[in-house]
Design an enzyme around this catalytic site. Sequence first.
Site, short mmCIF file in Angstrom:
data_model
loop_
_atom_site.label_atom_id
_atom_site.label_comp_id
_atom_site.label_asym_id
_atom_site.label_seq_id
_atom_site.Cartn_x
_atom_site.Cartn_y
_atom_site.Cartn_z
N TYR A 223 -21.19 40.67 16.01
CA TYR A 223 -21.85 39.74 16.94
C TYR A 223 -21.83 40.25 18.39
O TYR A 223 -22.89 40.52 18.98
CB TYR A 223 -21.17 38.38 16.82
CG TYR A 223 -21.59 37.33 17.83
CD1 TYR A 223 -22.92 37.17 18.21
CD2 TYR A 223 -20.63 36.47 18.37
CE1 TYR A 223 -23.27 36.19 19.11
CE2 TYR A 223 -20.98 35.49 19.27
CZ TYR A 223 -22.31 35.36 19.66
OH TYR A 223 -22.66 34.39 20.56
N ASN B 13 -6.01 45.15 9.99
CA ASN B 13 -7.28 45.44 10.64
C ASN B 13 -7.20 45.48 12.16
O ASN B 13 -7.79 46.34 12.81
CB ASN B 13 -8.33 44.41 10.21
CG ASN B 13 -9.72 44.83 10.59
OD1 ASN B 13 -10.14 45.94 10.27
ND2 ASN B 13 -10.43 43.99 11.32
N TYR C 288 -3.45 35.98 14.90
CA TYR C 288 -4.60 36.59 15.59
C TYR C 288 -4.24 36.94 17.03
O TYR C 288 -4.40 38.08 17.48
CB TYR C 288 -5.80 35.64 15.54
CG TYR C 288 -6.94 36.07 16.44
CD1 TYR C 288 -7.48 37.35 16.35
CD2 TYR C 288 -7.46 35.19 17.40
CE1 TYR C 288 -8.51 37.75 17.19
CE2 TYR C 288 -8.49 35.59 18.23
CZ TYR C 288 -9.00 36.87 18.13
OH TYR C 288 -10.01 37.26 18.97
N ASN D 231 -14.82 31.59 24.81
CA ASN D 231 -15.62 31.38 23.59
C ASN D 231 -17.00 32.03 23.69
O ASN D 231 -17.88 31.51 24.39
CB ASN D 231 -15.76 29.88 23.32
CG ASN D 231 -14.48 29.29 22.74
OD1 ASN D 231 -13.42 29.39 23.35
ND2 ASN D 231 -14.58 28.70 21.57
N HIS E 233 -17.71 28.58 13.53
CA HIS E 233 -17.80 28.30 14.96
C HIS E 233 -18.69 27.10 15.25
O HIS E 233 -19.67 26.85 14.54
CB HIS E 233 -18.31 29.54 15.71
CG HIS E 233 -17.33 30.67 15.66
ND1 HIS E 233 -17.49 31.76 14.85
CD2 HIS E 233 -16.16 30.84 16.31
CE1 HIS E 233 -16.46 32.56 15.01
NE2 HIS E 233 -15.64 32.04 15.89
N1 UDP Z 1 -14.97 22.44 16.16
C1 UDP Z 1 -15.29 21.20 15.59
N2 UDP Z 1 -15.98 21.20 14.42
C2 UDP Z 1 -16.36 22.33 13.76
C3 UDP Z 1 -16.05 23.58 14.35
C4 UDP Z 1 -15.34 23.59 15.55
O1 UDP Z 1 -14.97 20.14 16.14
O2 UDP Z 1 -16.96 22.24 12.67
C5 UDP Z 1 -14.24 22.47 17.44
C6 UDP Z 1 -12.89 23.19 17.36
O3 UDP Z 1 -11.89 22.29 17.00
C7 UDP Z 1 -12.75 23.71 18.78
C8 UDP Z 1 -14.17 23.94 19.25
O4 UDP Z 1 -15.01 23.24 18.35
O5 UDP Z 1 -12.17 22.72 19.61
C9 UDP Z 1 -14.57 25.41 19.25
O6 UDP Z 1 -14.25 25.94 17.98
P1 UDP Z 1 -14.74 27.37 17.52
O7 UDP Z 1 -14.25 27.56 16.10
O8 UDP Z 1 -16.20 27.51 17.76
O9 UDP Z 1 -14.02 28.37 18.51
P2 UDP Z 1 -12.45 28.60 18.84
O10 UDP Z 1 -12.19 27.76 20.06
O11 UDP Z 1 -11.65 28.19 17.65
O12 UDP Z 1 -12.38 30.05 19.12
#
Ligand code: UDP
Length: 328
Positions: free
Chosen positions: A11, A91, A140, A169, A188
């Site tokens: 990406y 990885n 991670y 993000n 995401h």
């Molecule tokens: N999130 C959510 N529902 C989903 C996917 C993500 O509410 O189906 C929320 C998640 O809890 C976080 C935010 O969206 O607070 C961003 O999540 P993402 O997985 O995109 O990125 P991260 O912050 O984990 O890198």
Amino acid sequence: MNVLVVGGAGYIGSHAVRMLLDAGHKVHVFDNLSRGHRAAVPADLLIEGELTNRELLQQVLVDHQIEAVMHFAAFALVNESVNDPSLYYQNNVVAALSLMEAMRLADVKKFVFSSTTATYGEPERVPIRESTPQKPINPYGFTKLVIEQALADYAAAYGLGYAALRYFNAAGAHPDGSIGEDHDPESHLIPIVLQVALGQREKLTVFGDDYQTPDGTCVRDYVHVNDLADAHLKALEHLRPGAGLCLNLGTGRGTSVREIIEACRVVTGHPIPEQMGPRREGDPSELVADATKAKEVLGWTPRYTEIQSIVETAWRWHQSHPNGYASV
Ligand code: UDP
């Protein structure tokens, strides 16, 4: 400059490749296509291989007279790293060290590394500065911090010049709609919301609304993928032998899950049904960057400062590629 983009079929890597080419650099992509996409990069630039194949790597570095490496080839899902840490240590640590070793042996001294806000864990204060203590709370984050440390040691001992770019993000897609985000399975937020708008999912589950944030949902700093790519190009110009540079890359603006859904409703015109679910384990409540240092050091300022304009680019990609690269 002759640049090897490792993980360039992924990406963020694919957007960096596009920008490097546009800027006139000579680019080769090294990728094992385990999560990247063949269609995301020009076919004649792609070298398929494993990072643990150090001899092949060394040969690639020498044959193409590589002067700098950008390393995007990592796994980046918190949940997955908790459930399968071996995958992450192999990885993100073993393979990255193999790459650094091949570079050392081939005398390549410039390295731009994809680091992450996950190295900060649950920060005591936001916005997060580079001096905020790095205390990861999942494998991670640990794997990325290990490599940051290794880079600092390689810089001191071997004269490596590196930048560790701590992304917040990553979001959006190239504005021409030709490359974008395609994960399988998708986890995401923005792609999932847009899949609801496309009718590929019935609804979205919001992971918790009882956080200590203005609307109760998690707040993140969404930064456009092309702005990230731009920071990589700027960092490349800035690398000096033996010197390390650790920079936050974010917009400095926090956006809640609710605000993301609302922006997606406006952009797509779709009602986007949602339901409330429990918190997702390991989600910090608020992660927002103080990116002053990137501005001061690199002269980097994100072009996409409004969440709606970021979502617009993502929507263009998802609409024209409803099945991601399988639509190509
Ligand atoms: N999130 C959510 N529902 C989903 C996917 C993500 O509410 O189906 C929320 C998640 O809890 C976080 C935010 O969206 O607070 C961003 O999540 P993402 O997985 O995109 O990125 P991260 O912050 O984990 O890198």
